[in-house]
Write a protein that holds these residues in place. Sequence first.
Motif, PDB file in Angstrom:
ATOM      1  N   ALA A 246      -5.930   0.677   8.396  1.00 37.87           N
ATOM      2  CA  ALA A 246      -5.387   1.678   7.390  1.00 37.87           C
ATOM      3  C   ALA A 246      -6.204   2.854   7.171  1.00 37.87           C
ATOM      4  CB  ALA A 246      -5.114   0.970   6.128  1.00 37.87           C
ATOM      5  N   ILE A 247      -7.495   2.753   7.069  1.00 32.86           N
ATOM      6  CA  ILE A 247      -8.475   4.023   7.042  1.00 32.86           C
ATOM      7  C   ILE A 247      -8.389   4.620   8.310  1.00 32.86           C
ATOM      8  CG2 ILE A 247     -10.981   4.698   6.710  1.00 32.86           C
ATOM      9  CD1 ILE A 247     -11.377   2.354   4.997  1.00 32.86           C
ATOM     10  N   ASP A 248      -8.605   3.958   9.459  1.00 34.93           N
ATOM     11  CA  ASP A 248      -8.482   4.728  10.642  1.00 34.93           C
ATOM     12  C   ASP A 248      -7.112   5.652  11.213  1.00 34.93           C
ATOM     13  OD1 ASP A 248     -11.053   3.906  11.205  1.00 34.93           O
ATOM     14  OD2 ASP A 248     -10.432   2.102  12.476  1.00 34.93           O
ATOM     15  N   GLU A 249      -6.004   4.858  10.467  1.00 37.12           N
ATOM     16  CA  GLU A 249      -4.803   5.514  10.662  1.00 37.12           C
ATOM     17  C   GLU A 249      -4.525   6.697   9.569  1.00 37.12           C
ATOM     18  OE1 GLU A 249      -1.854   2.173  11.072  1.00 37.12           O
ATOM     19  OE2 GLU A 249      -2.875   1.726  12.778  1.00 37.12           O
ATOM     20  N   GLY A 250      -5.331   6.957   8.686  1.00 33.87           N
ATOM     21  CA  GLY A 250      -5.218   8.202   7.776  1.00 33.87           C
ATOM     22  C   GLY A 250      -4.226   7.434   6.404  1.00 33.87           C
ATOM     23  N   GLN A 251      -4.213   6.408   6.262  1.00 29.85           N
ATOM     24  CA  GLN A 251      -3.575   5.985   5.110  1.00 29.85           C
ATOM     25  C   GLN A 251      -4.183   5.949   3.881  1.00 29.85           C
ATOM     26  OE1 GLN A 251      -0.461   5.424   5.393  1.00 29.85           O
ATOM     27  NE2 GLN A 251       0.008   4.435   7.760  1.00 29.85           N
TER      28      GLN A 251
END
Length: 400
Positions: free
Chosen positions: A56-61
């Motif tokens: 989620a962090i890597d996908e910008g969430q």
Amino acid sequence: MPFLSDILARVKPSPTVAVTTLARDLKAQGRDVIGLGAGEPDFDTPDNIKAAAKRAIDEGQTKYTAPDGIAELKSAICEKFRRDNGLDYDASEISVSTGGKQVLFNALMATLNPGDEVIVPAPYWVSYPDMVRLCGGEPVIVGATQEAGFRITPAQLEAAITPRTKWLIFNSPSNPTGAGYGRADLAALTEVLMRHPHVWVLSDDMYEHIAYPGFDFCTPAEVEPRLRDRTLTVNGVSKAYAMTGWRIGYAGGPEHLITAMRKVQSQSTTNPCSISQWAAVEALNGPQDYIATSRAAFLRRRDMVVEMLNAAPGLSCPVPEGAFYVYPSIAGCIGKTSPAGTRIATDEDFATALLEETGVAVVFGAAFGLSPHFRVSYAASDEALREACTRITNFCASLS
């Protein structure tokens, strides 16, 4: 003119948080302390859940979300309720908050007016009565004894209901006792509630997945479907998936109540942590084998702690149906004196002397509304529990 609000004077700080903080501070000072005060699994969060958070962090969430939860998490919660409880909710009937405590607070804040009464069976989780007071209501404590299995009876519930009653707070398996209400017990209580249509049910199911062989978990709206439209069924990922620090709690209930709770949350914290929400999606939708593994460990620990504490002079420790707490009676220790000269007149005296003289931190029973008892959380390593129970046994044996 006083600076602090009048209502704050009706509220006490959480005793469980105080004990945990004190144990942590003493450890930092170099004291040999075993803390058994926190209601927190000692296991790590499962890897698949951590991976979902990293993704989620890597996908910008990492932005604001809807105030009471992302659509994906609400969908996962709806499926969980169908799968585990036979309850059918729409996404509009789901609320997600920063932990189960905020769910409870939102519901009480959205519904209580001054003088409204909330029935709270005792022993109770320490926050229930003070949250009721903070939201302007009056807690009505209904006591359940050890002899009654720490369960209130239908007659007690009936006697406690008045025209001013707004909620019954129900918790099974229970914090602090681990006592659970079986289907027949719960059906008898819901029969009473059906006679009083003005009383709503706030069912705290946080320990649903920590239920031991011989006890089948059930929840009020499942047992009595006609209660569905005046029941808020509360749960979370903290205990079941070792995610206490992630702070995600949720509830299913009537849409008009959920809408009111959303209004409260929109003016307090707004949305729960976006990353934690995506982790919770994986917790609910992903593999569930972790639950059985952790439950087996808790069962082993329960049996060891119950056996050891029942061997301690002056203690009587019932076998809980679920959760990860025991709630032994210290009736046989009252009136005695510790080696350091402390006279044990109350369970608070017992807990204080135990910490000062042996380094074992527990929570005294008066904090939960029933004395003379104390609560032990066995969400700790087998080694720590064995050593702590040995110290408690030796302490009890040393009383004169």
